[in-house]
Write a protein that holds these residues in place. Structure first.
Motif, mmCIF file in Angstrom:
data_model
loop_
_atom_site.group_PDB
_atom_site.id
_atom_site.type_symbol
_atom_site.label_atom_id
_atom_site.label_comp_id
_atom_site.label_asym_id
_atom_site.label_seq_id
_atom_site.Cartn_x
_atom_site.Cartn_y
_atom_site.Cartn_z
ATOM 1 N N VAL A 30 -2.737 -13.016 7.018
ATOM 2 C CA VAL A 30 -1.738 -11.947 7.083
ATOM 3 C C VAL A 30 -1.515 -11.345 5.702
ATOM 4 C CG1 VAL A 30 0.712 -11.488 7.518
ATOM 5 C CG2 VAL A 30 -0.596 -12.857 9.140
ATOM 6 N N ARG A 31 -1.392 -12.187 4.678
ATOM 7 C CA ARG A 31 -1.194 -11.679 3.315
ATOM 8 C C ARG A 31 -2.390 -10.847 2.850
ATOM 9 N NH1 ARG A 31 0.110 -16.899 0.283
ATOM 10 N NH2 ARG A 31 1.404 -17.808 1.866
ATOM 11 N N THR A 32 -3.589 -11.311 3.175
ATOM 12 C CA THR A 32 -4.787 -10.571 2.792
ATOM 13 C C THR A 32 -4.812 -9.201 3.460
ATOM 14 O OG1 THR A 32 -5.990 -12.648 2.539
ATOM 15 C CG2 THR A 32 -7.307 -10.647 2.718
ATOM 16 N N GLU A 33 -4.447 -9.141 4.727
ATOM 17 C CA GLU A 33 -4.389 -7.860 5.430
ATOM 18 C C GLU A 33 -3.375 -6.926 4.771
ATOM 19 O OE1 GLU A 33 -3.539 -8.751 9.512
ATOM 20 O OE2 GLU A 33 -5.582 -9.446 9.910
ATOM 21 N N LYS A 34 -2.223 -7.466 4.381
ATOM 22 C CA LYS A 34 -1.209 -6.650 3.715
ATOM 23 C C LYS A 34 -1.724 -6.130 2.372
ATOM 24 C CE LYS A 34 2.933 -8.731 5.711
ATOM 25 N NZ LYS A 34 4.136 -9.526 5.436
ATOM 26 N N ILE A 35 -2.390 -6.997 1.613
ATOM 27 C CA ILE A 35 -2.914 -6.596 0.309
ATOM 28 C C ILE A 35 -3.951 -5.491 0.478
ATOM 29 C CG2 ILE A 35 -4.360 -7.368 -1.618
ATOM 30 C CD1 ILE A 35 -2.908 -10.072 -1.445
ATOM 31 N N LEU A 36 -4.857 -5.662 1.431
ATOM 32 C CA LEU A 36 -5.886 -4.644 1.650
ATOM 33 C C LEU A 36 -5.272 -3.326 2.108
ATOM 34 C CD1 LEU A 36 -8.741 -6.727 3.313
ATOM 35 C CD2 LEU A 36 -8.668 -5.777 1.010
ATOM 36 N N THR A 37 -4.277 -3.405 2.988
ATOM 37 C CA THR A 37 -3.619 -2.188 3.451
ATOM 38 C C THR A 37 -2.946 -1.468 2.290
ATOM 39 O OG1 THR A 37 -3.231 -3.204 5.606
ATOM 40 C CG2 THR A 37 -1.909 -1.272 5.056
ATOM 41 N N ASN A 38 -2.218 -2.208 1.474
ATOM 42 C CA ASN A 38 -1.553 -1.597 0.318
ATOM 43 C C ASN A 38 -2.552 -1.053 -0.688
ATOM 44 O OD1 ASN A 38 1.008 -2.007 1.287
ATOM 45 N ND2 ASN A 38 1.271 -3.967 0.280
ATOM 46 N N ALA A 39 -3.654 -1.761 -0.890
ATOM 47 C CA ALA A 39 -4.678 -1.268 -1.814
ATOM 48 C C ALA A 39 -5.266 0.050 -1.300
ATOM 49 C CB ALA A 39 -5.779 -2.305 -1.992
ATOM 50 N N LEU A 40 -5.497 0.128 0.000
ATOM 51 C CA LEU A 40 -6.013 1.372 0.569
ATOM 52 C C LEU A 40 -5.001 2.505 0.439
ATOM 53 C CD1 LEU A 40 -7.815 0.083 3.785
ATOM 54 C CD2 LEU A 40 -8.863 1.082 1.749
ATOM 55 N N ILE A 41 -3.731 2.203 0.654
ATOM 56 C CA ILE A 41 -2.691 3.230 0.538
ATOM 57 C C ILE A 41 -2.584 3.714 -0.904
ATOM 58 C CG2 ILE A 41 -0.196 3.615 0.650
ATOM 59 C CD1 ILE A 41 -0.202 1.767 3.135
ATOM 60 N N ILE A 42 -2.568 2.783 -1.847
ATOM 61 C CA ILE A 42 -2.463 3.164 -3.262
ATOM 62 C C ILE A 42 -3.701 3.926 -3.696
ATOM 63 C CG2 ILE A 42 -2.387 2.232 -5.614
ATOM 64 C CD1 ILE A 42 -0.568 0.001 -4.464
ATOM 65 N N GLY A 43 -4.871 3.456 -3.282
ATOM 66 C CA GLY A 43 -6.106 4.165 -3.620
ATOM 67 C C GLY A 43 -6.127 5.567 -3.027
ATOM 68 N N GLY A 44 -5.658 5.696 -1.787
ATOM 69 C CA GLY A 44 -5.585 7.021 -1.171
ATOM 70 C C GLY A 44 -4.606 7.925 -1.887
ATOM 71 N N ALA A 45 -3.481 7.357 -2.303
ATOM 72 C CA ALA A 45 -2.493 8.163 -3.032
ATOM 73 C C ALA A 45 -3.058 8.632 -4.369
ATOM 74 C CB ALA A 45 -1.215 7.352 -3.258
ATOM 75 N N LEU A 46 -3.768 7.745 -5.057
ATOM 76 C CA LEU A 46 -4.367 8.138 -6.325
ATOM 77 C C LEU A 46 -5.456 9.195 -6.123
ATOM 78 C CD1 LEU A 46 -4.611 4.707 -8.164
ATOM 79 C CD2 LEU A 46 -3.012 6.567 -8.608
ATOM 80 N N ALA A 47 -6.256 9.028 -5.083
ATOM 81 C CA ALA A 47 -7.299 10.021 -4.799
ATOM 82 C C ALA A 47 -6.672 11.366 -4.446
ATOM 83 C CB ALA A 47 -8.189 9.531 -3.669
ATOM 84 N N LEU A 48 -5.611 11.332 -3.654
ATOM 85 C CA LEU A 48 -4.917 12.566 -3.292
ATOM 86 C C LEU A 48 -4.316 13.229 -4.527
ATOM 87 C CD1 LEU A 48 -3.945 14.456 -1.043
ATOM 88 C CD2 LEU A 48 -1.894 13.026 -0.873
ATOM 89 N N ALA A 49 -3.715 12.426 -5.396
ATOM 90 C CA ALA A 49 -3.147 12.978 -6.637
ATOM 91 C C ALA A 49 -4.244 13.609 -7.488
ATOM 92 C CB ALA A 49 -2.433 11.880 -7.423
ATOM 93 N N TYR A 50 -5.385 12.949 -7.558
ATOM 94 C CA TYR A 50 -6.506 13.497 -8.326
ATOM 95 C C TYR A 50 -6.950 14.836 -7.742
ATOM 96 C CZ TYR A 50 -11.270 14.133 -9.969
ATOM 97 O OH TYR A 50 -12.413 14.648 -10.499
ATOM 98 N N LEU A 51 -7.090 14.883 -6.421
ATOM 99 C CA LEU A 51 -7.522 16.135 -5.795
ATOM 100 C C LEU A 51 -6.499 17.251 -5.988
ATOM 101 C CD1 LEU A 51 -9.075 14.787 -2.474
ATOM 102 C CD2 LEU A 51 -10.272 15.709 -4.475
#
Length: 133
Positions: free
Chosen positions: A33-54
């Protein structure tokens, strides 16, 4: 060969092994469960950074040095050089304002992502006492 002492000891060891197996299964489920949460948050943060870059790239203009170099190469073959765009002072000011706004938006989004990531890492590093048994 068979002694009555072995049977209670064997039963106690089997109960202990079963309890440890259940505890390991529970810990494995929590880790999943913790690993799933970490991966989900990493994807959200990565998406936010990519969106900010764009977004920043869109606001600051998409002209690159390669495009400018191609223009210079194509323009060198003509007899008359193209006049440079001087632009009005108003367009220059608007471009500068747009650049400043894009920079501020980037700083804001990155600081927000940093705060969320820091809070998540603190939370995952110090789990609440009621999460473990």
């Amino acid at each position: 060969m068979y002694s009555p002492v072995d049977n209670p000891e064997k039963m106690r060891l089997q109960r202990k092994a079963a309890a440890q197996r259940e505890e390991l299964e529970t810990e494995f489920e929590e880790l999943t469960v913790r690993t799933e949460k970490i991966l989900t948050n990493a994807l959200i943060i990565g998406g936010a950074l990519a969106l900010a870059y764009l977004v920043v790239r869109q606001f600051t203009g998409g002209t690159s040095k390669k495009k400018e170099k191609n223009k210079n190469i194509q323009g060198s073959g003509t007899a008359e050089p193209e006049p440079e765009e001087g632009g009005s002072p108003l367009s220059s000011i608007l471009t500068q304002v747009g650049t400043v706004l894009a920079t501020q938006a980037t700083v804001f989004l990155l600081s927000l992502a940093k705060e969320k990531l820091t809070a998540y890492l603190r939370e995952s590093a110090n789990p609440k006492p009621d999460e473990h048994s």
